[in-house]
Design a protein around this motif. Structure first.
Motif: not given
Length: 209
Positions: A10-12, A82-83, A172-173, A80, A14, A85
């Motif tokens: 799971q990654s944010d 979203g978060n 995590n981005e 952004y 951008y 998969d």
């Protein structure tokens, strides 16, 4: 070039749009020249991005559902997405404009701040024509006293773009950086003649690179 980077599942995500005028960072009212050696300045530059899809993890595709961007050349904040998969990103696809399912709806039904809500100056041409997909305006000629306007709109101009990307990983981005050269908006256009073109064809039909 294709590129893969490993991170958590799971990654944010951008999207960063780097506003450019040729090789330089974009600024309004900066004098530049197009490929015809005609000098011009840009005083307005706005456009819609929709139907974003991320191609990742060996060719899988994840749509960013019901997401619209009203890109403005003086705004640099990342978008952004979203978060999601996603562990590796190879490409991003999107359309310039508003997809036909939304292009002819009433802008007043959206809350203030939504990309499709009413704006000033307006990005909407009326229910029949829909939104201005791209609105680029500027000055040219002697002493920059000639006004030109290019407003591209219409479902026929809604076309898909796919770009290979090399994302940046920050914890995590995952950041996807795209360069947008607004000088391409007046490629092969006689800006010194002050074209005023609003519609689906002619000088209003163009793409941003």
């Amino acid at each position: 070039m294709l590129s893969s980077f490993s991170t958590s599942a799971q990654s944010d995500i951008y999207l960063n749009i780097n506003h450019k005028l040729g090789f330089e960072d974009f600024e309004f009212n900066t004098t530049s020249a197009n490929n015809n050696s005609q000098e011009f300045q840009i005083t307005r530059c706005e456009y819609y991005i929709s139907q974003i899809a991320i191609i990742h993890d060996g060719g899988m595709e994840t749509m960013v559902e019901d997401f619209f961007i009203l890109a403005e050349a003086n705004k640099t904040a990342p978008e952004y997405l979203g978060n999601l998969d996603i562990t590796t990103i190879e490409k991003i696809s999107f359309y310039i404009g508003v997809d036909p399912d939304f292009n002819h709806l009433d802008p007043s039904t959206y809350p203030m701040g939504h990309p499709l809500a009413p704006t000033n100056p307006s990005m909407h041409w009326g229910w029949t024509a829909g939104y201005r997909f791209i609105a680029v305006e500027g000055k040219s000629g002697n002493n920059m006293n000639t006004i030109w306007q290019l407003h591209g709109l219409g479902d026929a101009n809604y076309k898909k773009t796919i770009i290979d990307v090399i994302p940046r990983i920050e914890g995590n981005e995952i950041h996807v950086d795209l360069d947008a050269d607004y000088g391409q908006a007046v490629y092969d256009i006689a800006v010194i003649n002050g074209p005023i073109s609003h519609g689906e064809i002619g000088e209003a039909k163009f793409s941003i690179g």
